[in-house]
Design a protein around this motif. Sequence first.
Motif, PDB file in Angstrom:
ATOM      1  N   UNK A  28     -16.467 -25.056  14.592  1.00  0.00           N
ATOM      2  CA  UNK A  28     -15.670 -24.076  13.844  1.00  0.00           C
ATOM      3  C   UNK A  28     -14.928 -23.160  14.821  1.00  0.00           C
ATOM      4  N   UNK A  29     -15.606 -22.780  15.906  1.00  0.00           N
ATOM      5  CA  UNK A  29     -14.969 -21.899  16.895  1.00  0.00           C
ATOM      6  C   UNK A  29     -13.776 -22.591  17.548  1.00  0.00           C
ATOM      7  N   UNK A  30     -13.890 -23.915  17.767  1.00  0.00           N
ATOM      8  CA  UNK A  30     -12.759 -24.656  18.353  1.00  0.00           C
ATOM      9  C   UNK A  30     -11.558 -24.622  17.415  1.00  0.00           C
ATOM     10  N   UNK A  31     -11.820 -24.788  16.096  1.00  0.00           N
ATOM     11  CA  UNK A  31     -10.719 -24.749  15.127  1.00  0.00           C
ATOM     12  C   UNK A  31     -10.122 -23.353  15.060  1.00  0.00           C
ATOM     13  N   UNK A  32     -10.980 -22.342  15.124  1.00  0.00           N
ATOM     14  CA  UNK A  32     -10.486 -20.960  15.089  1.00  0.00           C
ATOM     15  C   UNK A  32      -9.607 -20.666  16.307  1.00  0.00           C
ATOM     16  N   UNK A  33      -9.983 -21.250  17.438  1.00  0.00           N
ATOM     17  CA  UNK A  33      -9.179 -21.035  18.652  1.00  0.00           C
ATOM     18  C   UNK A  33      -7.787 -21.645  18.487  1.00  0.00           C
ATOM     19  N   UNK A  34      -7.683 -22.630  17.554  1.00  0.00           N
ATOM     20  CA  UNK A  34      -6.360 -23.230  17.285  1.00  0.00           C
ATOM     21  C   UNK A  34      -5.612 -22.466  16.187  1.00  0.00           C
ATOM     22  N   UNK A  35      -6.204 -21.374  15.713  1.00  0.00           N
ATOM     23  CA  UNK A  35      -5.515 -20.549  14.722  1.00  0.00           C
ATOM     24  C   UNK A  35      -5.960 -20.785  13.281  1.00  0.00           C
ATOM     25  N   UNK A  36      -6.930 -21.673  13.050  1.00  0.00           N
ATOM     26  CA  UNK A  36      -7.411 -21.921  11.673  1.00  0.00           C
ATOM     27  C   UNK A  36      -8.348 -20.798  11.234  1.00  0.00           C
ATOM     28  N   UNK A  37      -8.378 -20.509   9.919  1.00  0.00           N
ATOM     29  CA  UNK A  37      -9.409 -19.585   9.427  1.00  0.00           C
ATOM     30  C   UNK A  37     -10.510 -20.432   8.802  1.00  0.00           C
ATOM     31  N   UNK A  38     -11.721 -20.114   9.151  1.00  0.00           N
ATOM     32  CA  UNK A  38     -12.870 -20.905   8.695  1.00  0.00           C
ATOM     33  C   UNK A  38     -13.790 -20.012   7.871  1.00  0.00           C
ATOM     34  N   UNK A  39     -14.287 -20.542   6.767  1.00  0.00           N
ATOM     35  CA  UNK A  39     -15.307 -19.822   5.999  1.00  0.00           C
ATOM     36  C   UNK A  39     -16.660 -20.232   6.584  1.00  0.00           C
ATOM     37  N   UNK A  40     -17.401 -19.239   7.070  1.00  0.00           N
ATOM     38  CA  UNK A  40     -18.658 -19.551   7.769  1.00  0.00           C
ATOM     39  C   UNK A  40     -19.839 -19.537   6.819  1.00  0.00           C
ATOM     40  N   UNK A  41     -20.377 -20.734   6.552  1.00  0.00           N
ATOM     41  CA  UNK A  41     -21.596 -20.836   5.752  1.00  0.00           C
ATOM     42  C   UNK A  41     -22.608 -21.695   6.509  1.00  0.00           C
ATOM     43  N   UNK A  42     -22.419 -21.791   7.837  1.00  0.00           N
ATOM     44  CA  UNK A  42     -23.267 -22.703   8.621  1.00  0.00           C
ATOM     45  C   UNK A  42     -24.491 -22.017   9.214  1.00  0.00           C
ATOM     46  N   UNK A  43     -24.367 -20.773   9.655  1.00  0.00           N
ATOM     47  CA  UNK A  43     -25.540 -20.144  10.288  1.00  0.00           C
ATOM     48  C   UNK A  43     -26.045 -18.978   9.449  1.00  0.00           C
ATOM     49  N   UNK A  44     -27.340 -18.710   9.593  1.00  0.00           N
ATOM     50  CA  UNK A  44     -27.948 -17.601   8.856  1.00  0.00           C
ATOM     51  C   UNK A  44     -27.724 -16.318   9.606  1.00  0.00           C
ATOM     52  N   UNK A  45     -26.509 -15.822   9.483  1.00  0.00           N
ATOM     53  CA  UNK A  45     -26.107 -14.667  10.284  1.00  0.00           C
ATOM     54  C   UNK A  45     -25.521 -13.601   9.363  1.00  0.00           C
ATOM     55  N   UNK A  46     -26.185 -12.463   9.199  1.00  0.00           N
ATOM     56  CA  UNK A  46     -25.650 -11.431   8.307  1.00  0.00           C
ATOM     57  C   UNK A  46     -24.211 -11.054   8.669  1.00  0.00           C
ATOM     58  N   UNK A  47     -23.392 -10.854   7.638  1.00  0.00           N
ATOM     59  CA  UNK A  47     -22.002 -10.456   7.864  1.00  0.00           C
ATOM     60  C   UNK A  47     -21.888  -8.970   8.181  1.00  0.00           C
ATOM     61  N   UNK A  48     -22.982  -8.219   8.038  1.00  0.00           N
ATOM     62  CA  UNK A  48     -22.923  -6.763   8.249  1.00  0.00           C
ATOM     63  C   UNK A  48     -23.434  -6.396   9.639  1.00  0.00           C
ATOM     64  N   UNK A  49     -22.923  -5.277  10.166  1.00  0.00           N
ATOM     65  CA  UNK A  49     -23.420  -4.828  11.480  1.00  0.00           C
ATOM     66  C   UNK A  49     -24.820  -4.236  11.369  1.00  0.00           C
ATOM     67  N   UNK A  50     -25.429  -3.970  12.509  1.00  0.00           N
ATOM     68  CA  UNK A  50     -26.738  -3.300  12.516  1.00  0.00           C
ATOM     69  C   UNK A  50     -26.605  -1.964  11.793  1.00  0.00           C
ATOM     70  N   UNK A  51     -27.666  -1.499  11.154  1.00  0.00           N
ATOM     71  CA  UNK A  51     -27.568  -0.255  10.384  1.00  0.00           C
ATOM     72  C   UNK A  51     -27.317   0.965  11.265  1.00  0.00           C
ATOM     73  N   UNK A  52     -26.791   2.001  10.639  1.00  0.00           N
ATOM     74  CA  UNK A  52     -26.329   3.189  11.369  1.00  0.00           C
ATOM     75  C   UNK A  52     -27.402   3.815  12.285  1.00  0.00           C
ATOM     76  N   UNK A  53     -28.656   3.987  11.833  1.00  0.00           N
ATOM     77  CA  UNK A  53     -29.641   4.600  12.746  1.00  0.00           C
ATOM     78  C   UNK A  53     -29.837   3.791  14.028  1.00  0.00           C
TER      79      UNK A  53
END
Length: 401
Positions: A40-65
């Motif tokens: 997916x990263x290779x395609x993104x480097x070519x300018x494609x937008x990819x919907x990421x549903x492959x890894x269990x990675x939260x879309x949110x940043x670490x919490x404020x504290x």
Amino acid sequence: MTKAPVAGSNLGTPTISASLGPSSRSAVEPFLAMDVMSAAARLEAQGRTIVHMEVGQPGSPAPEPVLRLARQVLEDGRLGYTEAIGIRPLRERISRHYSEAYGVDVPTERVMITTGSSGGFNLTFLGAFDPGARIALASPGYPAYRNILSALGLQPVDIAIGPQSDWVLTADLIAEEHRRQALDGVLIASPANPTGTMASLDQLRQICELCASSGIRLISDEIYHGLTYGKPAETALHFNDDVIVINSFSKYYCMTGWRVGWMVLPANLVRPLERLAQSLFISVPELSQRAAVGAFDAAGELDAVKAGYAENRKFLLDQMPRLGFDEILPVDGAFYIYASVAPFTGDSLDFASRMLEEAGVAATPGLDFDRQRGRNYMRFSFAGTNEAMRMGIERLKGWLP
Ligand SMILES: Cc1ncc(COP(=O)(O)O)c(C=O)c1O
């Protein structure tokens, strides 16, 4: 790798021995979710937008504290090695978390900080088992368990789970395998990846009792605790004091990139694992450890993130059957939909690769989790944003037959 001669030297070109190759222990299966992420990263480097549903990675940043503490730590100026077992304030905070969240007493002395739960598996497998030990795992299950065990010279023993046990590894299935050939260890996860299923309280108790009475070392991966959509998950520490509990700040706490997790160890394993950690890793990054203390003061923020997953879950469970997915496992917890792709293909690897190339949706072939039946399944992670899930479904609508 060919080494270029040092500029300006007359040392010539180093000779390379053709016989030097990788070790046989490195011949583990690729972790396909990570391979899909790279594609997916290779395609993104070519300018494609990819919907990421492959890894269990939260879309949110670490919490404020956590972020606040991290900024302070950076302002302080100096980051160094810490004790290999982890900094005391974080270990104490984790100990308190067990009494607050589960009502169990876990002495700080039994808490060890690790580089994500992945670091915990490496230390546990090395420190609790001798080469050749047989460790039972559910199949489908998280692929790194099997790969780390193999690389360390231990034997992963796949136990197939299915609809007969509601896709949960049960004490009966473990006992059956143990009778066939003695097991040294069992690794359970509830909620589990990729199935999203949870053991009931009784099922968990039975596994804990079986392991205690049969001399089988129990490891409980509790990384998806906090991410349940019905009842909260119970810790195996309730039923078995000798269990090794492995957990992480990666999932509920949204801190995958900080690489910090923890273990609760039986007292007699603390020093052996500490000795291994001293030499293998020295210590977990100090920045991540000091910041992680704040993760336990962010329940409101993190529960809002979880509400987003619950929305994604509801949306996908409603939409995917309309697209033709006719078998979807129950999603009691975690953030994965494990679905049969038998209506579309008998080759999930090819399906995943075409779905990525043609539809721009990245998801993981079931073969990552189940070497036998996985060619008929795919895992879709819904840890991303609601918007990403909607885009994913739109793209699949236009692509699926
Ligand atoms: C079941 C399970 N255990 C462990 C891990 C590893 O997580 P980490 O090393 O980031 O804590 C994962 C990651 O996806 C997982 O799904």
